[in-house]
Write an enzyme that holds these catalytic residues in place. Structure first.
Site, PDB file in Angstrom:
ATOM      1  CG  ASN A 252      -1.591   1.328   1.467  1.00  0.00           C
ATOM      2  OD1 ASN A 252      -2.524   1.693   0.754  1.00  0.00           O
ATOM      3  ND2 ASN A 252      -1.105   2.079   2.454  1.00  0.00           N
TER       4      ASN A 252
ATOM      5  CE1 TYR B  75      -0.983   7.790  -7.268  1.00  0.00           C
ATOM      6  CE2 TYR B  75      -2.657   7.987  -8.974  1.00  0.00           C
ATOM      7  CZ  TYR B  75      -2.269   7.556  -7.717  1.00  0.00           C
ATOM      8  OH  TYR B  75      -3.163   6.876  -6.920  1.00  0.00           O
TER       9      TYR B  75
ATOM     10  CE  LYS C 294      -0.561   4.124  -6.814  1.00  0.00           C
ATOM     11  NZ  LYS C 294      -0.388   3.294  -5.605  1.00  0.00           N
TER      12      LYS C 294
ATOM     13  CB  THR D  61      -6.489   9.042   2.207  1.00  0.00           C
ATOM     14  OG1 THR D  61      -5.962   9.568   0.968  1.00  0.00           O
ATOM     15  CG2 THR D  61      -7.196   7.718   1.931  1.00  0.00           C
TER      16      THR D  61
END
Length: 259
Positions: free
Chosen positions: A104, A170, A174, A205
């Site tokens: 994670n 990013y 991923k 988050t």
């Protein structure tokens, strides 16, 4: 004859009691929620963060909720191979096995056009999100194989397949994580390793709040069930399923929780 033959207790396929699961990036957000949530469902959790105080804090929360012996605080920078190797060695010394790994740890960076981003910034995000997952896999998988196998979950993103302008590094990190997950499945499935990359969708988050504006969050929330973006706790059930016997036959694939 009164009664009958005794029936051995049958373990439910969704039961994760006493499974040893390591969660990286467990200090906050999704990682923290998954670590605490899996412990609430009976797992023993390795709380891995870069900071000793936060690792102990989350492990302490699990201990208060579930009792002693349910959490192990481990400190490591997951971009540093020596620290990763030492972290896995500590798990081995403490519990002697590892049944699940939730990769994670990572960072969310957007709003950086390709022509405005220097190479060091691009490399840094690849190290944080992708190389870290490779390193933890490389050192944790042998411990899992020694115990008969286990589950590796890669916390990916919708941005891996539907990336946006300003999110080149990013999205690339991923997307690379999705491929890493599939390749690990191909290479290690016959040794009992199952892998799945999971895309949670926009999730509330601290990291998300640092990069997403209120207008964007509101627009996305309007398209999600219940009119809200995801909460970190929404990932607990899926991770528990994947770490259980019920999820054994699901491997090498990508699960997107929201379109």
């Amino acid at each position: 004859m009164i009664g009958g033959p005794s029936v051995a207790a049958v373990t439910h396929p969704l039961d994760i009691s006493d499974r040893i699961v390591m969660v990286t990036g467990a200090a906050r957000g999704i990682g923290r929620a998954v670590a605490v949530g899996l412990a609430d469902l009976g797992a023993r959790v390795v709380v891995l963060t870069r900071n000793a105080a936060t690792a102990e804090e989350v492990a302490g929360e699990i201990t208060r909720r579930r009792g002693a012996g349910r959490a192990l605080a481990v400190v490591a920078d997951v971009t540093d191979e020596e620290q990763v190797a030492a972290a896995v060695a500590r798990v081995d010394a403490h519990w002697g096995r590892l049944d699940g790994l939730i990769n994670n740890a990572g960072a969310m960076v957007t709003g950086r056009p390709v022509l405005d981003m220097d190479a060091a910034e691009f490399r840094s995000l690849l190290e944080t999100n992708l190389v870290s997952a490779f390193l933890v896999t490389r050192h944790a998988a042998p411990l899992m194989i020694r115990g008969g196998g286990g589950r590796i979950v890669y916390m990916s993103s919708k941005g891996a397949v539907q990336s946006l302008a300003g999110a080149s590094a990013y999205g690339a990190s991923k997307a690379g994580m999705n491929i890493l997950s599939n390749v690990v499945h191909q290479e290690l499935a016959d040794q009992g390793i199952r892998t799945v990359a999971v895309a949670p969708g926009l999730t509330d988050t601290p990291g998300m709040r640092e990069v997403a504006g209120a207008d964007h969050i509101a627009r996305v929330a309007a398209t999600y069930p219940g009119g809200r973006v995801g909460q970190p706790e929404d990932l607990v059930g899926l991770c528990a399923y994947l770490c259980s016997d019920a999820g054994t036959h699901l491997s090498g694939t990508f699960v997107m929780m929201r379109p």
